[in-house]
Write an enzyme that holds these catalytic residues in place. Structure first.
Site, PDB file in Angstrom:
ATOM      1  N   CYS A  14       0.839  -1.205   0.000  1.00 37.51           N
ATOM      2  CA  CYS A  14       0.000   0.000   0.000  1.00 37.51           C
ATOM      3  C   CYS A  14       0.870   1.250   0.000  1.00 37.51           C
ATOM      4  CB  CYS A  14      -0.921   0.009   1.214  1.00 37.51           C
ATOM      5  SG  CYS A  14      -2.109  -1.336   1.277  1.00 37.51           S
ATOM      6  N   ASP A 439      34.987  21.321  14.610  1.00 36.42           N
ATOM      7  CA  ASP A 439      35.338  22.720  14.825  1.00 36.42           C
ATOM      8  C   ASP A 439      36.004  22.820  16.194  1.00 36.42           C
ATOM      9  OD1 ASP A 439      35.296  25.577  14.612  1.00 36.42           O
ATOM     10  OD2 ASP A 439      33.565  25.555  15.957  1.00 36.42           O
TER      11      ASP A 439
END
Length: 850
Positions: A14, A439
């Site tokens: 479905c 970072d």
């Protein structure tokens, strides 16, 4: 992404049908349908009415989420996650069982074990057959949803799981009804032997049992699916329904929906904070476990932020609302997890392709099976039993649920622990990263400079040095000045008044205190005003080598000492890096800082490699280079990290960072802790492993079950009764969902089961930042060292680095303005003239290339 509710889906076939239909709508760029949450996410410019029409044309229902009313996302998501199916299925099951038990008494209890029946049925086989037929019809009416959905889907040439169940039950019922009518003819003829033979051809109990067992499986599946959202439901229950706000000088209790931005609200001890806000008055400890998973309460005072669904534990707080309704942190968390469930993981495409052709293939196999057994001379009953077994044992639901249930549980567990995956794809990809780029500022380090050392000169106390520094720095707005002020306040010092304050950009400060001239700043600046000893100079150099900033202070030409200031590493950063390396992941630090500071921080954190002096666009370029060697995750918190976060395969944002970084990221760490990066990778790997297990079980079940049902193993004496096939089908989906629920027991912060890295770790006397993997060595066949004149600062380094790395043959350029060199790594030969031109075009002079 626009979200829709989809109704009428019963299996993976479905969802595949709906996805295919919507993908054909002009303007739709992507579509993903979730069988688990009965939802659909669509991207593109297509109008909602066109998308809804396409879903309806495919035989299903659709509606735009939130179209009927303006409700907060938390309330809407809660309604969507409510388990409405289990109560309905439970009622269906109870009624079905009632009729089935009576039917089984007639069909098996009396026929096989001689259980007594009313005298009316004595030798009245037709009456017994009619009773079985009526009882079966009752069970079929109770479970009519299978037939309505199944035959409608078949009519639209999009058969689903309900089609298999409906065909199997109809075939058993139809053949049994034929046998009943044939029995009446035999009884009229007085053929007792034929009557008994037809009695044995009744499959009424099989038809009813198939429907009942499938309903059992559906109910178990619905209950298990409901449990996959327990983490989210727990969050929603914590959200308060009312808030106490100040209106016209009075305190009023209003529904949460009526709270507006900038409203003033109050929270007493023991109450939940209703919306996101900032504290105006009061102090308290707030339990934020609902959002971050952190068990220890966080102290809040004026100026601090508070979030909805967290609990005020001790003091009285008066706050101003900053984010309400769908904008609160809680609502955004719920929306992120909901979006993750509505999206589709790349691995799910395998199951989708199979599901799209699965049901038609099963119907064809069932028809061929029946025909082959008839051709081999078997009875109609035997052949039909084999075909029905094929229909009812095949389960596309197990395939369709294999991925979404694991994604939902994994996303919910992550949200409960303060790790938010925005999409199913990000949850899958996070566990596959080979390189993590970090970072520095705000990620590895705290992001705020702190005083690390006080080094007074001979005859000067630490308090005297700090008091002089405080007097000078109190009027400065520099971040380093704030670090000294914070330390002085912690030591209980008060600032002396100064006059003639002057700040010389890039050098230092000067002022007059009690008639005495104070100076503070860099070594070069203070050396001009005071006699700095060689020992103090050496100490400043050593501090700089360690990545710290030495600030010297003097009074009337007399050195007072040195204060070292640095952006310190977060306590959990070294351990987080070790865990990543033990997981076989290379850790790279990207930073705009100068190389000396960057290498000091990198060595302390234990990263594999440091890339320093990188501008924002340079970070993005570095990520592109790293991606050539494997999947890359970028971890950052600032605006300058956004391009790199977007470029990486997986962008991971620290939760306390800038909004633009959070928007650009695929994963958000609410606790702002680096240790959550390995935790996120562990959770992703566990989820992916669970998906593989589910897919294996689903494929293995159907691969083994269909041949067994078809009778391939009959020569070995193995056959499968249709009723056992229905039971197996029911249990398959239940097993897949139950396996996904095991993820709730996973300890995502436990490194015990991390697989070790294959590359040789750095030795005790070798800095981890200098370690090179085998892959790196293969990509670094040639290096050249350039002598460059004119570089004065980190910005110069970044400019030269960018210019050199723009040359296609250049893999990397390590530039140092202090040494006046650029070490260029090449992937293929390049003419020295090209290197020289690239640098001199930026107004620097190349003295030589070696």
């Amino acid at each position: 992404m626009t979200q829709y509710n989809v109704t009428g889906m019963s299996c993976a076939a479905c969802s595949a049908r709906v996805e295919k239909a919507v993908s054909r709508v002009p303007g739709v760029t992507s579509c993903s349908v979730s069988l688990l949450t009965n939802s659909m996410g669509v991207e593109g410019a297509a109008a909602p009415q066109n998308i809804i029409a396409a879903v309806q044309a495919a035989g299903y229902g659709a509606s735009l989420k939130g179209a009927s009313k303006a409700a907060p996302s938390a309330a809407e998501a809660k309604a969507a996650l409510e388990d409405h199916e289990t109560p309905k299925l439970k009622r269906r099951l109870l009624w079905s069982l009632g009729f089935l038990l009576v039917l089984m008494y007639f069909s098996m209890g009396h026929m096989m074990w001689g259980w007594p029946l009313p005298a009316f049925y004595t030798d009245n086989h037709v009456a017994m057959g009619l009773t079985q037929l009526l009882l079966t019809v009752a069970v079929m009416v109770i479970n009519q949803k299978f037939f309505i959905s199944g035959f409608q889907s078949l009519w639209r040439r999009a058969p689903n799981m309900d089609t298999l169940v409906a065909l199997g039950a109809t075939a058993a019922f139809g053949y049994s009804t034929y046998a009943l009518f044939a029995m009446t003819g035999a009884q009229v003829r007085g053929d007792t032997e034929a009557v008994m033979a037809y009695m044995m051809d009744f499959y009424f109990e099989s038809a009813a049992m198939i429907l009942t067992l499938i309903t059992v499986g559906k109910m178990l599946e619905a209950r298990s699916k409901g449990r996959t959202t327990d983490a989210l439901k727990g969050l929603m229950k914590l959200a308060p329904q009312t808030a106490t706000v100040e209106r016209d000088g009075r305190e009023l209790e209003v529904p949460i929906e009526q709270v507006q931005k900038d409203d003033i609200f109050v929270v007493r001890p023991g109450e939940s904070i209703p919306v996101d806000g900032v504290v105006l008055d009061g102090a308290s400890a707030v339990n934020e476990a609902a959002l971050t998973g952190e068990s220890l309460p966080v102290d809040k005072t004026a100026g601090d932020t508070v979030s909805a669904a967290t609990v005020n534990q001790s003091g009285f707080l008066r706050c101003r609302a900053t984010r309400v309704g769908e904008d609160t942190t809680l609502s955004q968390i719920i929306q992120m997890v909901s979006d993750a469930a509505a999206t589709k993981a790349p691995i799910a495409k395998i199951a989708d392709r199979v599901s799209g052709v699965f049901v038609p293939a099963v119907i064809a196999i069932a028809a061929v099976t029946t025909a082959v057994w008839l051709l081999l001379g078997q009875s109609v009953g035997f052949a039909l039993a084999r075909g029905i077994s094929v229909l009812v044992i095949s389960c596309p639901c197990a395939l369709g649920l294999a991925t979404p249930v694991a994604i939902m549980v994994g996303s919910g567990l992550g949200a409960k622990s303060g790790i938010l995956f925005k999409t199913a794809a990000s949850l899958e990809e996070t566990g596959r990263v080979d390189i993590v780029a970090l970072d520095k500022t705000g990620t590895i380090t705290a992001g705020e400079p702190q005083v690390t050392e006080l080094l007074p000169a001979d005859g000067v106390s630490e308090a005297e040095l700090l008091r002089a520094a405080l007097a000078l720095e109190q009027k400065s707005e520099h971040p380093l000045a704030r670090a000294i002020l914070t330390r002085a306040q912690a030591d209980g010092l008060t600032a002396d008044e100064v006059t003639d304050f002057r700040a010389l950009s890039g050098s230092g400060l000067t002022a007059v205190r009690n008639g005495q001239t104070l100076c503070g700043g860099s070594l070069a600046y203070v050396s001009a005003a005071a006699e700095v000893s060689p020992a103090m100079r050496a100490r400043c150099e050593a501090l700089a080598e360690d990545g710290k900033t030495p600030l010297l202070f003097s009074e009337n030409g007399r050195p007072l000492g040195v204060i070292a200031v640095a952006d310190v590493i977060k306590p959990d950063s070294p351990q987080a890096v070790r865990e990543l390396r033990n997981m076989g992941i290379e850790v790279v630090m990207l930073t705009g800082d100068n190389e000396r500071t960057a290498r000091a921080i990198g060595a302390a954190a234990g990263v594999d490699r440091v890339i320093a002096g990188v501008l924002p666009d340079g970070k993005e370029a570095e990520i592109r280079r790293l991606r050539e060697r494997g999947k890359v995750a970028m971890v950052g918190d600032g605006i300058n990290d956004a391009p790199a976060l977007t470029r990486a395969d997986v962008g991971i944002a620290i939760g306390a960072g800038a909004d633009v970084a959070l928007d650009a990221a695929d994963v958000v760490l609410m606790k702002s802790r680096l240790s959550d990066v390995p935790a996120a990778i562990r959770l992703s790997r566990a989820t992916l492993r669970n998906i593989h297990q589910n897919l294996f079980w689903a494929f293995f079940y159907n691969t083994l079950g269909i041949p067994l049902a078809a009778g391939v193993f009959v020569p070995l004496g193995l056959t499968l009764n249709p009723m056992f096939g229905a039971a197996a089908m029911s249990l398959s989906s239940f097993c897949v969902v139950s396996n996904a629920l095991r993820l709730n027991l996973f300890k995502l912060r436990d490194p015990k089961h991390d697989h070790k890295r294959r590359n040789k770790p750095a030795s005790a006397n070798t800095a981890p930042t200098e370690e090179k993997t085998t892959t790196e060595k293969e990509k670094e066949p040639m290096k050249k060292t350039m002598k460059i004149e004119g570089m004065m600062c980190a910005h110069c380094e970044a400019t030269v680095k960018k210019a050199l790395e723009a040359i296609p043959e250049v893999v990397d350029a390590e530039v140092s303005h202090t040494a006046g060199t650029a070490v260029v790594t090449l992937q293929s030969p390049v003419d020295d003239a090209a290197l020289k031109k690239a640098v001199e075009d930026k107004d620097y002079k190349v003295l030589g290339i070696e």
